[in-house]
Design a protein around this motif. Structure first.
Motif, mmCIF file in Angstrom:
data_model
loop_
_atom_site.group_PDB
_atom_site.id
_atom_site.type_symbol
_atom_site.label_atom_id
_atom_site.label_comp_id
_atom_site.label_asym_id
_atom_site.label_seq_id
_atom_site.Cartn_x
_atom_site.Cartn_y
_atom_site.Cartn_z
ATOM 1 N N CYS A 77 0.781 -1.212 -0.062
ATOM 2 C CA CYS A 77 0.129 -0.048 -0.036
ATOM 3 C C CYS A 77 0.945 1.172 0.044
ATOM 4 O O CYS A 77 2.003 1.005 0.425
ATOM 5 C CB CYS A 77 -1.055 0.124 1.053
ATOM 6 S SG CYS A 77 -0.136 -0.026 2.606
ATOM 7 N N GLN A 78 0.383 2.372 -0.443
ATOM 8 C CA GLN A 78 0.828 3.442 -0.129
ATOM 9 C C GLN A 78 0.800 4.129 0.979
ATOM 10 O O GLN A 78 -0.111 3.838 1.776
ATOM 11 C CB GLN A 78 0.238 4.714 -1.340
ATOM 12 C CG GLN A 78 0.367 4.234 -2.542
ATOM 13 C CD GLN A 78 -0.390 5.035 -3.713
ATOM 14 O OE1 GLN A 78 -1.472 5.678 -3.362
ATOM 15 N NE2 GLN A 78 0.274 5.393 -4.641
ATOM 16 N N GLY A 79 1.788 4.875 1.389
ATOM 17 C CA GLY A 79 1.886 5.498 2.811
ATOM 18 C C GLY A 79 2.078 7.195 2.688
ATOM 19 O O GLY A 79 2.815 7.831 1.765
ATOM 20 N N ILE A 80 1.525 7.809 3.558
ATOM 21 C CA ILE A 80 1.508 9.256 3.832
ATOM 22 C C ILE A 80 1.792 9.757 5.494
ATOM 23 O O ILE A 80 1.018 9.059 6.098
ATOM 24 C CB ILE A 80 0.249 9.970 3.427
ATOM 25 C CG1 ILE A 80 0.003 9.746 1.862
ATOM 26 C CG2 ILE A 80 0.461 11.554 3.455
ATOM 27 C CD1 ILE A 80 -1.283 10.291 1.594
ATOM 28 N N GLY A 81 2.957 10.317 5.628
ATOM 29 C CA GLY A 81 3.280 10.512 7.057
ATOM 30 C C GLY A 81 3.408 12.060 7.203
ATOM 31 O O GLY A 81 3.982 12.679 6.325
ATOM 32 N N TYR A 82 2.809 12.445 8.187
ATOM 33 C CA TYR A 82 3.052 13.783 8.815
ATOM 34 C C TYR A 82 3.988 13.666 10.121
ATOM 35 O O TYR A 82 3.568 13.035 10.789
ATOM 36 C CB TYR A 82 1.719 14.519 8.987
ATOM 37 C CG TYR A 82 0.859 14.570 7.638
ATOM 38 C CD1 TYR A 82 1.146 15.784 6.676
ATOM 39 C CD2 TYR A 82 0.151 13.459 7.352
ATOM 40 C CE1 TYR A 82 0.372 15.879 5.830
ATOM 41 C CE2 TYR A 82 -0.634 13.805 6.334
ATOM 42 C CZ TYR A 82 -0.321 14.737 5.313
ATOM 43 O OH TYR A 82 -1.176 15.005 4.113
#
Length: 180
Positions: A77-82
């Motif tokens: 899966c794709q990931g987005i982190g802040y």
């Protein structure tokens, strides 16, 4: 040669000083210090997130991005982190690059981000932040989004499931699983 070594040591000290200061400022701004999730617990709870190739997981306060990288490697899966603390942000960018993972890390406040396109959210945030986050999630998330919170739960939404991974640590072994 001694002058060269002294200059290098001085530069290292200056960089270390600024890393500590920026990390402190990031923790002060967010109200959340840099803390890693329990990796054994994450391994247990990842399957409950129903991740699949093409899905997107978002880690709010991603630290070193270990959860995002693990999810990418295991589920595709794709990931987005802040992340708002500079030191964990730098480590996250390095870790993502080394893993060659399809993960985007932003040095940004997730309260300013649009979470409407994610499929799964993971967080390890203090209760005061969870209170603010609850309203944002209710407004922005599409139906069916799953959320897993380590240690701290949302104040007025009952979790679908509570996974206890370590009973001798009290709440520090609990993952709260929600579906919006």
């Amino acid at each position: 040669m001694i002058i060269f070594i002294s200059i290098i040591l001085l530069l290292i000290c200056v960089v270390a000083f600024f890393v500590v200061i920026f990390n402190f400022v990031g923790s002060f701004m967010t109200g959340v210090p840099f803390m890693s999730s329990d990796q054994k617990g994450v391994d247990i709870v990842l399957p409950t997130m129903e991740l699949a190739p093409g899905s997107t997981i978002c880690d709010l306060g991603c630290g070193k991005a270990q959860i995002l990288i693990h999810a990418y490697k295991k589920y595709g899966c794709q990931g987005i982190g802040y992340e708002l603390s500079i030191w964990p942000y730098i480590l996250a960018r390095i870790n993502v690059w080394l893993a060659r993972a399809d993960v985007k890390i932003y040095f940004a406040n997730f309260f300013q981000a649009d979470l409407g396109q994610v499929d799964v959210i993971y967080c390890y945030l203090f209760p005061k932040i969870m209170e603010r986050l609850e309203g944002k999630l209710k407004r922005e998330l599409k139906s069916g989004v799953r959320m897993v919170s380590y240690v701290f739960k949302l104040p007025s939404i009952n979790p679908e499931k509570i996974i206890t991974t370590n009973t001798d640590k009290g709440d520090f072994g609990k993952f709260y699983v929600y579906r919006f």
